[in-house]
Write an enzyme that holds these catalytic residues in place. Structure first.
Site, PDB file in Angstrom:
ATOM      1  CG  HIS A 265      -1.753   1.307   1.425  1.00  0.00           C
ATOM      2  ND1 HIS A 265      -3.246   1.202   1.150  1.00  0.00           N
ATOM      3  CD2 HIS A 265      -1.552   2.481   1.912  1.00  0.00           C
ATOM      4  CE1 HIS A 265      -3.641   2.261   1.001  1.00  0.00           C
ATOM      5  NE2 HIS A 265      -2.909   3.080   1.800  1.00  0.00           N
ATOM      6  CD  GLU A 266       1.448   3.596   3.722  1.00  0.00           C
ATOM      7  OE1 GLU A 266       1.693   4.793   2.912  1.00  0.00           O
ATOM      8  OE2 GLU A 266       0.518   3.388   4.355  1.00  0.00           O
ATOM      9  CD  GLU A 295      -5.702   5.203   0.056  1.00  0.00           C
ATOM     10  OE1 GLU A 295      -5.801   4.183   0.695  1.00  0.00           O
ATOM     11  OE2 GLU A 295      -4.892   6.056   0.646  1.00  0.00           O
TER      12      GLU A 295
END
Length: 500
Positions: A265-266, A295
């Site tokens: 995700h990061e 996002e």
């Protein structure tokens, strides 16, 4: 180029330099700072915030903007020059409405609030966090009122993260999404099928998790010579310069998902930051478009890619080599386990389907707090009520309930809805990438992920703020944003697993 335009660009780059220093101070505070160093760090960050605000409100900016508006530099609204001017005007108009005393107070309040949050969460004591939360929300109300708004106070805060977006529009999108998610969740819960989730709670040595996660992040395109991975209480990504991107995670010896999918995700966020045009750093064309678009990049790599079967067709052998706990586990069982759907307490560990219900709860609560419909002291009860209403569960503690997220302590009011917007953008972008690239599944099975990174870089990252989010979606996919792509993605993945 006019002299005024060049001065405007130089000044904007100076502001970016100061902002990068503040980002580095914040990263250090959340990852490396000794406990006793927090008080002076607050003063350091407040001082830098004051300098930034002074730069952002310099009257010369107004003069330079007046000289360039309506010239040939703004003739094409999507050109780099017009974007630089438009974004500088937008920021100047907003910042000149904020008193420097409020900016400093917010910096101190949010820095102190984050440290108080860490301690209060560790001790499961909401009362210790409450006065800090009350202070942050009071200051955020003052910020919204100073900036001004047409319909509701929350609009002024949402605009910081989704420029130009309105609360009413976001609310309508999330309600439409919730309407279609609920019957899918009910069908899954009524299927009578469930994977063996204990697979994911076996022994997973932290050193092995770090190694495996870093390998995967590098494979999807995160550049470690321009970034790094560290440990923190609540994972985040930040950049301290065009070639200095910091991603973070947290590890649990007995839970595979937390760190691995957190790293993907990061890393997705980091790939976006690293994909922006370095020549435009500090200017509109070199700035991420919105947090919803940001996002979308992290959720795409985490979910559409990282939780897909083709991804694990390639990576599962390596996972078994890293972790003895997976030696006796089939790929089918592992794949089902990582895509299990079940209402849960913790947002960052929620499955793809129920995750959006976590967001809707926070979206509704922070609106109520900003409008003073509920008081911060009433937040734990309101939180638990909504969790029962939306997910059919209640947190046993405030640490796993109302204090699980860092956002409110950091003053990030208006941030939460961008997560669900990101899910919507991600699904629609991914479908288009799959079409443009002639099928991503086979690429992933061969371990080829950089074609998707290249596509996203060209179509999304390098566009900066030259377009609006709505224009970008139309430009990339040929149609407006629709929640149906996310629903289709979830149904196509989950229906075979649950036999529905």
């Amino acid at each position: 180029m006019s002299d005024a335009f060049e001065k405007l660009c130089d000044h904007s780059r100076e502001i970016a330099l100061l902002n990068s220093i503040e980002s580095l101070l914040d990263w250090d505070a959340r990852c490396k700072l000794p406990e006793q160093g927090s008080a002076y760090r607050t003063e350091q960050q407040a001082y830098v915030a004051k300098l930034v605000h002074q730069k952002q409100t310099d009257p010369r900016i107004g003069d330079w903007l007046a000289d360039v508006q309506g010239t040939n530099l703004t003739a094409d609204p999507q050109s780099d020059t017009a974007t630089i001017i438009r974004e500088a005007q937008r920021n100047y108009d907003k910042q000149t409405k904020l008193p420097v005393e409020l900016v400093e107070a917010l910096t101190r309040a949010t820095n102190d609030g984050q440290h108080a949050w860490v301690e209060a969460r560790r001790e499961n004591d909401f009362s210790k966090f409450l006065p800090y939360l009350e202070n942050v929300y009071q200051l955020k109300r003052e910020q919204a009122d100073a900036i001004g708004y047409e319909s509701c106070r929350y609009d002024a805060l949402l605009d910081d993260y989704e420029p130009g977006e309105k609360t009413s529009t976001v609310r309508a999108a999330l309600e439409a999404l919730r309407t279609d998610l609920v019957p899918l969740l009910e069908a899954i819960q009524g299927s009578g099928k469930s994977p063996d989730r204990s697979i994911l709670t076996r022994d997973y040595p932290v050193s092995k998790q770090e190694s495996f996660g870093s390998q995967a992040a590098k494979a999807i395109g995160f550049e470690f010579d321009r970034g790094r991975l560290d440990v923190t209480h609540h994972p985040f990504c930040t950049e301290a310069g065009p070639d200095d991107c910091r991603i973070t995670t947290r590890y649990d010896l007995n839970f595979f998902n937390m760190a691995f999918f957190g790293i993907l995700h990061e890393a997705g966020h980091g790939i976006y930051d690293q994909g922006l045009r370095k020549s435009q750093y500090g200017l509109g064309p070199g700035h991420y478009l919105s947090l919803g678009i940001h996002e979308s990049q992290s959720r795409m790599w985490e979910n559409q890619v990282g939780r897909s079967r083709p991804f694990w067709d390639h990576w599962y052998g390596a996972a078994q080599e890293h972790f003895n706990s997976l030696q006796d586990v089939s790929l089918d069982d592992f794949y089902f386990a990582i895509n299990h759907v079940e209402p849960s307490l913790i947002r960052v560990e929620a499955d793809e389907l129920t995750y959006n219900l976590h967001i809707i709860i926070r979206f509704e609560l922070e609106q109520a707090l900003i409008d003073e419909q509920i008081k911060p002291a009433d937040l734990p009860e309101a939180w638990n009520t909504k969790y029962q209403q939306y997910l059919g569960i209640q947190p046993p503690t405030d640490a796993d309930g109302v204090m699980q997220d860092v956002h409110w302590s950091a003053g990030l009011v208006g941030y939460f809805p961008t997560y669900s917007l990101g899910n919507l953008y991600a699904a629609q972008f991914y479908q288009q990438a799959d079409k443009d690239l002639g099928g991503l599944d086979e690429l992933f099975r061969r371990g080829e992920f950089l074609e998707l990174k290249r596509w996203a870089g060209e179509k999304i990252h390098q566009r900066g703020r030259n377009v609006t989010p709505a224009e970008l979606v139309q430009e990339v996919t040929g149609e407006p944003l629709s929640h149906t792509y996310l629903i289709d993605h979830l149904q196509s993945k989950l229906s075979p697993l649950y036999g529905i």
